[in-house]
Motif scaffolding. Structure first.
Motif, PDB file in Angstrom:
ATOM      1  N   ALA A 103      -3.210 -12.774   4.337  1.00 61.37           N
ATOM      2  CA  ALA A 103      -2.557 -12.682   3.027  1.00 61.37           C
ATOM      3  C   ALA A 103      -3.238 -11.623   2.161  1.00 61.37           C
ATOM      4  CB  ALA A 103      -2.582 -14.040   2.332  1.00 61.37           C
ATOM      5  N   LYS A 104      -4.570 -11.525   2.255  1.00 56.60           N
ATOM      6  CA  LYS A 104      -5.295 -10.495   1.505  1.00 56.60           C
ATOM      7  C   LYS A 104      -4.910  -9.097   1.982  1.00 56.60           C
ATOM      8  CE  LYS A 104      -9.467 -13.156   0.353  1.00 56.60           C
ATOM      9  NZ  LYS A 104     -10.942 -13.251   0.551  1.00 56.60           N
ATOM     10  N   ILE A 105      -4.758  -8.951   3.293  1.00 59.64           N
ATOM     11  CA  ILE A 105      -4.360  -7.651   3.838  1.00 59.64           C
ATOM     12  C   ILE A 105      -2.967  -7.273   3.334  1.00 59.64           C
ATOM     13  CG2 ILE A 105      -3.762  -6.408   5.957  1.00 59.64           C
ATOM     14  CD1 ILE A 105      -5.936  -8.038   7.379  1.00 59.64           C
ATOM     15  N   PHE A 106      -2.047  -8.239   3.362  1.00 58.48           N
ATOM     16  CA  PHE A 106      -0.700  -7.961   2.864  1.00 58.48           C
ATOM     17  C   PHE A 106      -0.728  -7.599   1.378  1.00 58.48           C
ATOM     18  CE2 PHE A 106       2.990  -9.656   0.550  1.00 58.48           C
ATOM     19  CZ  PHE A 106       3.955  -8.792   1.031  1.00 58.48           C
ATOM     20  N   MET A 107      -1.512  -8.322   0.598  1.00 52.17           N
ATOM     21  CA  MET A 107      -1.602  -8.026  -0.827  1.00 52.17           C
ATOM     22  C   MET A 107      -2.132  -6.615  -1.054  1.00 52.17           C
ATOM     23  SD  MET A 107      -1.078  -8.986  -3.920  1.00 52.17           S
ATOM     24  CE  MET A 107      -0.761 -10.739  -3.735  1.00 52.17           C
ATOM     25  N   MET A 108      -3.117  -6.201  -0.259  1.00 53.32           N
ATOM     26  CA  MET A 108      -3.651  -4.855  -0.382  1.00 53.32           C
ATOM     27  C   MET A 108      -2.569  -3.807  -0.122  1.00 53.32           C
ATOM     28  SD  MET A 108      -6.536  -2.998   1.982  1.00 53.32           S
ATOM     29  CE  MET A 108      -5.361  -2.873   3.344  1.00 53.32           C
ATOM     30  N   TRP A 109      -1.775  -4.000   0.940  1.00 47.45           N
ATOM     31  CA  TRP A 109      -0.712  -3.043   1.252  1.00 47.45           C
ATOM     32  C   TRP A 109       0.378  -3.066   0.182  1.00 47.45           C
ATOM     33  CZ3 TRP A 109      -0.645   0.959   4.344  1.00 47.45           C
ATOM     34  CH2 TRP A 109      -1.515   1.011   5.419  1.00 47.45           C
ATOM     35  N   ALA A 110       0.693  -4.240  -0.342  1.00 49.11           N
ATOM     36  CA  ALA A 110       1.697  -4.320  -1.400  1.00 49.11           C
ATOM     37  C   ALA A 110       1.229  -3.571  -2.645  1.00 49.11           C
ATOM     38  CB  ALA A 110       1.997  -5.778  -1.733  1.00 49.11           C
ATOM     39  N   MET A 111      -0.043  -3.716  -2.985  1.00 47.38           N
ATOM     40  CA  MET A 111      -0.581  -3.003  -4.137  1.00 47.38           C
ATOM     41  C   MET A 111      -0.633  -1.487  -3.882  1.00 47.38           C
ATOM     42  SD  MET A 111      -1.024  -5.223  -6.508  1.00 47.38           S
ATOM     43  CE  MET A 111       0.427  -6.039  -5.830  1.00 47.38           C
ATOM     44  N   MET A 112      -0.873  -1.101  -2.632  1.00 46.33           N
ATOM     45  CA  MET A 112      -0.828   0.318  -2.287  1.00 46.33           C
ATOM     46  C   MET A 112       0.583   0.870  -2.459  1.00 46.33           C
ATOM     47  SD  MET A 112      -3.382   0.346   1.023  1.00 46.33           S
ATOM     48  CE  MET A 112      -2.896   1.974   1.574  1.00 46.33           C
ATOM     49  N   ALA A 113       1.586   0.055  -2.139  1.00 46.39           N
ATOM     50  CA  ALA A 113       2.972   0.485  -2.341  1.00 46.39           C
ATOM     51  C   ALA A 113       3.255   0.729  -3.814  1.00 46.39           C
ATOM     52  CB  ALA A 113       3.936  -0.565  -1.766  1.00 46.39           C
ATOM     53  N   LEU A 114       2.774  -0.175  -4.666  1.00 47.12           N
ATOM     54  CA  LEU A 114       2.958   0.017  -6.105  1.00 47.12           C
ATOM     55  C   LEU A 114       2.228   1.255  -6.596  1.00 47.12           C
ATOM     56  CD1 LEU A 114       2.551  -3.623  -7.501  1.00 47.12           C
ATOM     57  CD2 LEU A 114       4.666  -2.374  -7.080  1.00 47.12           C
ATOM     58  N   ALA A 115       0.989   1.428  -6.142  1.00 48.46           N
ATOM     59  CA  ALA A 115       0.153   2.521  -6.646  1.00 48.46           C
ATOM     60  C   ALA A 115       0.587   3.877  -6.118  1.00 48.46           C
ATOM     61  CB  ALA A 115      -1.309   2.262  -6.270  1.00 48.46           C
ATOM     62  N   MET A 116       0.988   3.947  -4.846  1.00 49.66           N
ATOM     63  CA  MET A 116       1.264   5.230  -4.212  1.00 49.66           C
ATOM     64  C   MET A 116       2.740   5.629  -4.260  1.00 49.66           C
ATOM     65  SD  MET A 116      -1.153   4.770  -0.828  1.00 49.66           S
ATOM     66  CE  MET A 116      -0.987   6.451  -0.212  1.00 49.66           C
ATOM     67  N   MET A 117       3.642   4.655  -4.017  1.00 52.67           N
ATOM     68  CA  MET A 117       5.038   5.007  -3.826  1.00 52.67           C
ATOM     69  C   MET A 117       5.882   4.927  -5.093  1.00 52.67           C
ATOM     70  SD  MET A 117       4.547   5.880  -0.848  1.00 52.67           S
ATOM     71  CE  MET A 117       6.137   6.699  -0.965  1.00 52.67           C
ATOM     72  N   LEU A 118       5.589   3.983  -5.965  1.00 52.96           N
ATOM     73  CA  LEU A 118       6.420   3.848  -7.156  1.00 52.96           C
ATOM     74  C   LEU A 118       6.368   5.084  -8.059  1.00 52.96           C
ATOM     75  CD1 LEU A 118       8.414   2.051  -8.524  1.00 52.96           C
ATOM     76  CD2 LEU A 118       6.538   0.819  -9.624  1.00 52.96           C
ATOM     77  N   PRO A 119       5.186   5.697  -8.300  1.00 53.48           N
ATOM     78  CA  PRO A 119       5.196   6.913  -9.123  1.00 53.48           C
ATOM     79  C   PRO A 119       6.052   8.026  -8.527  1.00 53.48           C
ATOM     80  CG  PRO A 119       2.971   6.037  -8.949  1.00 53.48           C
ATOM     81  CD  PRO A 119       3.810   5.261  -7.980  1.00 53.48           C
ATOM     82  N   SER A 120       6.071   8.126  -7.197  1.00 49.77           N
ATOM     83  CA  SER A 120       6.854   9.185  -6.562  1.00 49.77           C
ATOM     84  C   SER A 120       8.352   8.947  -6.709  1.00 49.77           C
ATOM     85  CB  SER A 120       6.490   9.286  -5.074  1.00 49.77           C
ATOM     86  OG  SER A 120       7.024   8.205  -4.337  1.00 49.77           O
ATOM     87  N   ALA A 121       8.742   7.708  -7.033  1.00 51.65           N
ATOM     88  CA  ALA A 121      10.159   7.387  -7.199  1.00 51.65           C
ATOM     89  C   ALA A 121      10.645   7.593  -8.628  1.00 51.65           C
ATOM     90  CB  ALA A 121      10.415   5.939  -6.786  1.00 51.65           C
ATOM     91  N   THR A 122       9.754   7.921  -9.544  1.00 50.56           N
ATOM     92  CA  THR A 122      10.146   8.032 -10.952  1.00 50.56           C
ATOM     93  C   THR A 122      11.280   9.030 -11.188  1.00 50.56           C
ATOM     94  OG1 THR A 122       7.910   7.394 -11.632  1.00 50.56           O
ATOM     95  CG2 THR A 122       9.284   8.452 -13.288  1.00 50.56           C
ATOM     96  N   PRO A 123      11.286  10.238 -10.564  1.00 47.07           N
ATOM     97  CA  PRO A 123      12.429  11.142 -10.779  1.00 47.07           C
ATOM     98  C   PRO A 123      13.758  10.529 -10.329  1.00 47.07           C
ATOM     99  CG  PRO A 123      10.570  12.351  -9.853  1.00 47.07           C
ATOM    100  CD  PRO A 123      10.210  10.898  -9.780  1.00 47.07           C
TER     101      PRO A 123
END
Length: 308
Positions: A103-123
């Motif tokens: 569960a900790k590993i999944f949470m880490m990857w989920a947070m990486m998705a928020l940190a890395m991918m969401l800003p790139s989707a802003t446009p």
């Protein structure tokens, strides 16, 4: 006030481009900050007592903030093993890989998705908001529709987090990843880099990247109205396109260390630039860099085996 005409032939609508956009941007920013906050706290908890050099390239810089500074590699490894076992700090999974650790590993990857991918989707998110606000598409709330797109987009990357979690658990169980979630085999690093580099030249990469540059909307009703369901589906579609564009670069984390926050920031910036500014040269340059890096490591492995 401006009257704009829809490219889909829908009725023109009078509106203002920025209506509701600051609130949408606030939601995106809050989600992004939550992702970065989790990752930063996770790394900060590791720094005092762990040998950060084991987390991947460049992370040795953080040893300036713990008692590992200036010590030989052997001494750092021995002290790290004695002082703080894996899983003893915030967010770090233990070597037993229990359900809690997974569960900790999944949470880490989920947070990486928020940190890395969401800003790139802003446009893309801004383009959708503008579309439902003023370019002829009727909707009860441009804000709610755009937020639904954001969560649809994130749903795809949460799915990627599940797949990445399974891959990490599998690699850890066969001994390919260290307790610090970094590759222990040069073969793994080389394979990931070469695969990611080759994908930069794939037709699928180019097709998905062009859809990131110039998003198209597909799920409005015939009347042109976006409800929460159709907007969420729009986000899913854009998420799949983004996944097709960026999965390989995201997977480079397996080569540089999964808690290498320096590379999390670097790769996030690279993907944001690649998706925001249309350029044929930039994706090719990324591919060449990854192939040269992976090729150099592969050559070093061959020469090293030849020398022995």
């Amino acid at each position: 006030m401006t009257v704009l005409h829809s490219p889909d032939g829908l009725k023109p609508q009078i509106g203002e481009p920025q209506r509701g956009w600051p609130l949408v941007l606030l939601v995106v920013a809050a989600l992004t900050v939550s992702g970065w906050s989790y990752l930063i706290v996770m790394v900060a908890a590791m720094v005092p007592s762990m040998d950060m050099a084991e987390a991947g390239p460049g992370m040795i810089l953080f040893n300036q903030f713990n008692f590992m500074r200036g010590l030989p590699e052997e001494a750092r490894a021995a002290l790290a093993a004695l002082c703080l076992p894996a899983g003893a700090t915030f967010g770090m999974p233990g070597v037993a890989l229990t359900d809690v650790d997974i569960a900790k590993i999944f949470m880490m990857w989920a947070m990486m998705a928020l940190a890395m991918m969401l800003p790139s989707a802003t446009p893309m998110v801004k383009a959708f908001h503008r579309y439902v606000s003023i370019e002829g598409t009727q909707t009860k709330s441009a804000f709610s529709a755009t937020v639904a797109v954001v969560f649809g987009y994130l749903a795809v990357w949460i799915g990627y987090a599940l797949v990445a979690t399974a891959a990490q658990v599998g690699l850890s169980k066969i001994g390919a990843l260290s307790d610090m979630m970094a590759p222990v085999s040069m073969a793994l690093t080389t394979s990931v880099l070469l695969a990611a580099g080759l994908y930069q030249f794939a037709p699928a990469k180019r097709a998905c990247l062009e859809r990131c540059w110039y998003p198209r909307w597909s799920f409005a009703r015939n009347s042109g109205e976006y409800g929460a369901q159709s907007a969420f589906r729009e986000g899913l579609a854009q998420g799949w396109i983004c996944l097709g564009c960026c999965w390989a670069v995201m997977t480079v984390m397996f080569a540089v260390g999964l808690m290498n926050i320096l590379w999390i920031a670097l790769l996030g910036a690279v993907m944001a630039l690649e998706k925001t500014f249309p350029s044929r040269a930039f994706p090719i340059g990324i591919g060449i860099f990854l192939l040269v890096w992976g090729g150099a490591l592969a050559l070093g492995m061959v020469l090293g085996q030849g020398a022995t």
